[in-house]
Motif scaffolding. Structure first.
Motif, PDB file in Angstrom:
ATOM      1  N   GLY A   1     -53.286  98.872 -40.141  1.00 35.68           N
ATOM      2  CA  GLY A   1     -51.947  98.247 -40.123  1.00 35.68           C
ATOM      3  C   GLY A   1     -51.142  98.646 -39.245  1.00 35.68           C
ATOM      4  O   GLY A   1     -50.168  98.100 -38.729  1.00 35.68           O
ATOM      5  N   THR A   2     -51.699  99.470 -37.974  1.00 27.72           N
ATOM      6  CA  THR A   2     -50.692 100.190 -37.004  1.00 27.72           C
ATOM      7  C   THR A   2     -50.993  99.391 -35.862  1.00 27.72           C
ATOM      8  O   THR A   2     -50.128  99.643 -34.759  1.00 27.72           O
ATOM      9  N   LEU A   3     -51.962  98.756 -35.727  1.00 29.39           N
ATOM     10  CA  LEU A   3     -52.279  97.860 -34.512  1.00 29.39           C
ATOM     11  C   LEU A   3     -52.229  96.398 -34.643  1.00 29.39           C
ATOM     12  O   LEU A   3     -52.041  95.701 -35.929  1.00 29.39           O
ATOM     13  N   SER A   4     -51.514  95.549 -33.531  1.00 28.85           N
ATOM     14  CA  SER A   4     -51.395  94.375 -33.509  1.00 28.85           C
ATOM     15  C   SER A   4     -52.682  93.749 -33.751  1.00 28.85           C
ATOM     16  O   SER A   4     -53.699  94.107 -33.422  1.00 28.85           O
ATOM     17  N   GLU A   5     -52.824  92.302 -34.236  1.00 32.67           N
ATOM     18  CA  GLU A   5     -53.932  91.682 -34.568  1.00 32.67           C
ATOM     19  C   GLU A   5     -54.795  91.471 -33.490  1.00 32.67           C
ATOM     20  O   GLU A   5     -55.984  91.378 -33.675  1.00 32.67           O
TER      21      GLU A   5
ATOM     22  N   LEU B   1     -45.861 103.932 -40.278  1.00 31.62           N
ATOM     23  CA  LEU B   1     -45.750 102.703 -39.679  1.00 31.62           C
ATOM     24  C   LEU B   1     -44.208 101.921 -39.978  1.00 31.62           C
ATOM     25  O   LEU B   1     -43.474 101.093 -39.255  1.00 31.62           O
ATOM     26  N   ASN B   2     -43.918 102.363 -41.411  1.00 34.41           N
ATOM     27  CA  ASN B   2     -42.527 101.654 -42.022  1.00 34.41           C
ATOM     28  C   ASN B   2     -41.518 102.827 -41.719  1.00 34.41           C
ATOM     29  O   ASN B   2     -40.681 102.908 -42.643  1.00 34.41           O
ATOM     30  N   GLN B   3     -41.452 103.333 -40.501  1.00 35.44           N
ATOM     31  CA  GLN B   3     -40.392 104.246 -40.429  1.00 35.44           C
ATOM     32  C   GLN B   3     -39.199 103.833 -40.416  1.00 35.44           C
ATOM     33  O   GLN B   3     -38.865 102.767 -39.870  1.00 35.44           O
TER      34      GLN B   3
END
Length: 376
Positions: free
Chosen positions: A210-214, A256-258
């Motif tokens: 989930g760190t890269l855009s789609e 990611l949710n920093q």
């Protein structure tokens, strides 16, 4: 207040690049200029990949480059590294490997080694009748330094041999390590770079992280550079560039949710690294012509990286985003960014040496910067 010590430039004698653009800097330059298309065919195993674009090296067969002898058990990651190494040495000319094998070595960035090799070995361990029936030839690929070791074995290098892990900034850690090794006299000449392979397990890992855009593709490749602190007269004439200061550091895990504090710390950490490489290179912020950015398509990091560059330079110069065309190459991304910068300069002569900035930042909190000066 501390004063940054100036650095002695390291000469980039030659480059070996294997990517979805093809082999060498010229195909990469064409890809960056929009004159060519990247490889997108994952081959017979394409159905094993997640629903996400991929950028494999098109039609890669190690035997086509090295012959069939001694490659039976080499994994794809090692194969990419060996081809890039061979290409860099051939481009460097007859003195590319140096006169003294004990003074020539390898510094290669790769975080985990071959993920496909690990999973293949693990699959055999769990599914075969007895663990002892596992092919022993596969075990050598289960260590992360197999690529650097194979590069030294094949070309007879007896000097420093290091494998460097540091997340997305691993390649900049490798350049930093090479500079330190040469500065204390541990080597005269090094093959420095980064390698990363594309496989279905790796692509799924990126897909679920989930760190890269789609729309972000996952790629692979290897970029290896012959670097020396003492080039010959002929190499001085044909060198590609000079590596000036390189700074890397850990700024605390952000994730990611920093939270805002984490983002701010990473931004200032990268900006501080940029400021320091400028000081150590005796380069003014306004003299930076182009920046090769690394966090392309990374959620939360892309803007953070741009913000850090603006904070340090006061502006955002012309940008090279090699990740847009080659996809995410993780530990090899810094080396690919340097290759992208050299490809960008290729065929565009200038009246003065140009200055490029390579930046790297990762969700793990690592960040770094490298100053590069062109020869023409």
């Amino acid at each position: 207040m501390t004063t940054a010590a100036p650095v002695r430039p390291l000469t980039v004698v030659s480059a070996g690049v294997v990517s979805s653009a093809g082999y060498g800097l010229a195909p990469l330059a064409a890809l960056l200029d929009g004159e060519a298309a990247a490889g997108t065919d994952a081959g017979p195993g394409a159905g094993d990949y997640p629903p996400r674009p991929v950028r494999p090296v098109p039609g890669f067969k190690l035997a086509d480059h090295l012959g069939r002898k001694g490659i039976k058990y080499l994994d794809r990651l090692t194969g990419l590294s060996l081809v890039a190494c061979k290409q860099a040495l051939e481009s460097a000319g007859p003195d590319g490997a140096g006169a003294e094998p004990a003074r020539t070595g390898v510094v290669l960035a790769t975080n985990t080694g071959s993920i496909a090799g690990y999973t293949d070995l693990l699959y055999d361990t769990l599914t075969l009748d007895k663990p002892q029936l596992i092919n022993p030839g596969k075990f050598s690929n289960s260590v992360m330094n197999v690529s650097a070791g194979q590069m030294a074995i094949r070309h007879g290098f007896k000097g420093l041999n290091a494998t460097v892990a540091g997340g997305r900034s691993a390649s900049l850690y490798a350049f930093r390590h090479a500079r330190m090794a040469m500065s204390v006299g541990h080597a005269d000449r090094l093959l420095v770079g980064g390698s990363e392979e594309l496989s279905a397990p790796t692509a799924w890992a990126w897909h679920h992280a989930g760190t890269l855009s789609e729309r972000a593709p996952v790629g692979e490749g290897s970029a290896v550079f012959v670097v020396t602190s003492d080039p010959t007269a002929e190499e001085q004439e044909t060198a590609l560039a000079d590596l000036l200061a390189c700074e890397v550091g850990y700024n605390g895990w952000a994730g990611l949710n920093q939270r805002q504090e984490g983002r701010r710390g990473l931004t200032h950490g990268l900006a501080a690294a940029i400021t320091r490489v400028l000081e150590r290179s005796a380069v003014r912020a306004e003299d930076v012509d182009v920046v090769s950015l690394g966090a392309t398509h990374h959620l939360g990091l892309e803007r953070l990286e741009e913000r850090a560059v603006r904070l340090a330079l006061g502006h955002l110069p012309q940008q090279v985003r090699v990740g847009e065309v080659l996809g995410e190459t993780y530990s090899a991304s810094g080396a690919m960014q340097l290759a992208g910068l050299l490809a960008h300069w290729r065929g565009k002569p200038s009246e003065r040496p140009r200055v490029g900035l390579v930046t790297s930042v990762g969700h793990d909190g690592n960040a770094g910067a490298l100053i590069v000066r062109s020869r023409v």
